[in-house]
Write an enzyme that holds these catalytic residues in place. Structure first.
Site, PDB file in Angstrom:
ATOM      1  CE  LYS A   9     -26.471   5.261  12.689  1.00 29.31           C
ATOM      2  NZ  LYS A   9     -25.440   5.508  11.933  1.00 29.31           N
ATOM      3  N   PRO A  91     -30.385  -4.587   8.075  1.00 32.02           N
ATOM      4  CG  PRO A  91     -30.903  -3.661   6.178  1.00 32.02           C
ATOM      5  CD  PRO A  91     -31.472  -3.298   7.302  1.00 32.02           C
ATOM      6  CD  GLN A  93     -20.351  -4.424   5.774  1.00 31.97           C
ATOM      7  OE1 GLN A  93     -20.113  -4.808   4.749  1.00 31.97           O
ATOM      8  NE2 GLN A  93     -18.953  -4.726   6.111  1.00 31.97           N
ATOM      9  CB  ALA A  94     -27.047  -0.835   6.244  1.00 35.70           C
ATOM     10  N   GLY A  95     -24.945   1.115   7.657  1.00 34.35           N
ATOM     11  CA  GLY A  95     -24.538   2.286   8.178  1.00 34.35           C
ATOM     12  C   GLY A  95     -26.104   2.879   9.057  1.00 34.35           C
ATOM     13  CG  LEU A  96     -29.799   0.919   8.207  1.00 33.23           C
ATOM     14  CD1 LEU A  96     -30.699   0.248   7.987  1.00 33.23           C
ATOM     15  CD2 LEU A  96     -30.104   2.320   8.082  1.00 33.23           C
ATOM     16  N   GLY A  97     -26.771   1.500  12.167  1.00 33.92           N
ATOM     17  CA  GLY A  97     -26.486   1.380  13.205  1.00 33.92           C
ATOM     18  C   GLY A  97     -26.645  -0.350  14.036  1.00 33.92           C
ATOM     19  N   GLY A  99     -25.821  -3.152  14.666  1.00 38.18           N
ATOM     20  CA  GLY A  99     -24.820  -3.643  15.411  1.00 38.18           C
ATOM     21  C   GLY A  99     -24.176  -2.918  17.000  1.00 38.18           C
ATOM     22  CB  SER A 100     -24.008   0.612  17.248  1.00 34.53           C
ATOM     23  OG  SER A 100     -23.212   0.796  17.031  1.00 34.53           O
ATOM     24  CG  ASP A 133     -22.527   4.719  14.921  1.00 34.76           C
ATOM     25  OD1 ASP A 133     -22.022   6.273  15.549  1.00 34.76           O
ATOM     26  OD2 ASP A 133     -22.510   4.829  14.466  1.00 34.76           O
TER      27      ASP A 133
HETATM   28  O1  C5P Z   1     -16.019   3.996  16.395  1.00 34.27           O
HETATM   29  P1  C5P Z   1     -16.833   2.480  15.671  1.00 34.27           P
HETATM   30  O2  C5P Z   1     -16.081   0.853  16.469  1.00 34.27           O
HETATM   31  O3  C5P Z   1     -17.680   2.395  15.396  1.00 34.27           O
HETATM   32  O4  C5P Z   1     -15.943   2.928  14.914  1.00 34.27           O
HETATM   33  C1  C5P Z   1     -15.977   2.289  13.420  1.00 34.27           C
HETATM   34  C2  C5P Z   1     -14.721   2.513  12.505  1.00 34.27           C
HETATM   35  O5  C5P Z   1     -15.008   3.504  11.833  1.00 34.27           O
HETATM   36  C3  C5P Z   1     -13.324   3.112  13.390  1.00 34.27           C
HETATM   37  O6  C5P Z   1     -12.391   2.506  13.526  1.00 34.27           O
HETATM   38  C4  C5P Z   1     -12.810   4.515  12.173  1.00 34.27           C
HETATM   39  O7  C5P Z   1     -11.931   3.461  11.645  1.00 34.27           O
HETATM   40  C5  C5P Z   1     -14.295   5.160  11.809  1.00 34.27           C
HETATM   41  N1  C5P Z   1     -14.963   6.432  12.775  1.00 34.27           N
HETATM   42  C6  C5P Z   1     -14.214   7.665  12.389  1.00 34.27           C
HETATM   43  N2  C5P Z   1     -15.051   8.544  13.216  1.00 34.27           N
HETATM   44  C7  C5P Z   1     -15.534   8.378  14.002  1.00 34.27           C
HETATM   45  C8  C5P Z   1     -16.122   7.517  14.162  1.00 34.27           C
HETATM   46  C9  C5P Z   1     -15.761   5.730  13.247  1.00 34.27           C
HETATM   47  O8  C5P Z   1     -13.087   7.428  11.926  1.00 34.27           O
HETATM   48  N3  C5P Z   1     -16.200   9.378  14.521  1.00 34.27           N
END
Ligand code: C5P
Length: 274
Positions: A9, A91, A93-97, A99-100, A133
């Site tokens: 995403k 990839p 740790q890319a912000g692309l979601g 794992g989610s 996510d």
């Molecule tokens: O929900 P998730 O495990 O993906 O979030 C990873 C980390 O990102 C959380 O531990 C939190 O530090 C941060 N996060 C946040 N606010 C969000 C989503 C994620 O602070 N809305």
């Protein structure tokens, strides 16, 4: 055996509203699925197993795929062993979601393999327990997300659009980016106005997590500037980074320690997976 694609995403815009007492951040973001896919293979079997083509991905209980399996078993009270094989392309740790998305794909797959004991609404409600996510990936591919990210407002598909994802080899851990965020210093914007802009064809791309991400990884800002100088439009951080997305006709010229991926917006049909 069931084989399903698991999309990545981008956040077309991402507004952080406030820090919550539980440490999470209240956000408002327009999420869009793209056709950069992992592939997951599921088979009901004699015992549980997870294998992955990428040896750097954990295959133990830390993988969100197992969190999805555990959650599905707990909610449905069904017991079954399952073999899962994950072909990794997105990839990390890319912000692309990625794992989610794998977790959401697993919930959908198990529901299919078990004869649909749950509705899509139930899967969406349960999925917030796995990660912020995950719920988005159980939408049809375009959603305005609020809360931690887990409250969905599904939207009609946006016009098919081509984009580039540019990813430095180094990744960014989501929690570190959020820890470096100073909410009081963010530009005031009304996300409802941003959303209306997108729906009326006047898109404005932005991401409030750019400030902390660029602070942790200064070369990301240099990369954004370089892409803008090359003529790419709206170069914006994906989620909490470290990848950027941008628009342009030609492929970004090769950049040291970076990989670029061509992608398009993608949506699924109502009763089908991606
Ligand atoms: O929900 P998730 O495990 O993906 O979030 C990873 C980390 O990102 C959380 O531990 C939190 O530090 C941060 N996060 C946040 N606010 C969000 C989503 C994620 O602070 N809305």
């Amino acid at each position: 055996m069931l084989t399903l694609k698991s999309p990545a995403k981008v956040n077309l815009f991402l507004k952080i509203l406030r820090r919550r007492p539980d440490g999470y951040h209240e956000l408002a973001s327009l999420f869009q699925a793209i056709n950069l896919f992992d592939t997951l293979h599921f088979k009901m079997s004699q015992e549980d197993s997870l294998t992955c083509t990428d040896p750097s991905i954990p295959t133990d209980g830390a993988n969100l795929v197992w969190k999805a399996v555990d959650l599905f078993r707990q909610k449905t009270q069904l017991t079954f062993p399952v073999n899962i094989h994950l072909e990794k392309n997105i990839p990390h740790q890319a912000g692309l979601g990625g794992g989610s998305s794998n977790a959401a794909t697993t919930l959908w797959a198990l529901n299919q393999l078990c004869g649909e004991p749950a509705t899509i609404g139930q899967l969406q409600r349960w999925s917030g327990e796995i990660g912020s996510d995950v719920t988005f990936f159980l939408s049809e591919g375009t959603s305005y997300c609020t809360g931690r990210g887990e409250i969905l407002q599904s939207l009609p598909s946006l016009p098919t659009t081509s984009l580039w994802i540019v990813k430095p080899l180094e990744g960014l851990p989501t929690n570190q980016v959020y820890q470096n965020l100073d909410v009081s210093a963010l530009e005031a914007r009304d996300p409802q106005v941003s959303l209306e802009g997108f729906l009326s064809g006047k898109a404005e791309y932005f991401n409030d997590l750019e400030v902390p991400a660029f602070r942790i990884m200064p070369k990301l800002l240099s990369l954004k500037m370089q892409l803008l100088r090359e003529g790419f439009k709206s170069v914006t951080l994906c989620g909490s980074g470290s990848s950027l997305f941008c628009f342009g006709n030609k492929q970004p010229s090769p950049i040291q320690d970076c990989r670029s991926y061509a992608a398009q917006f993608v949506n699924r049909l109502h009763h089908q997976w991606f």
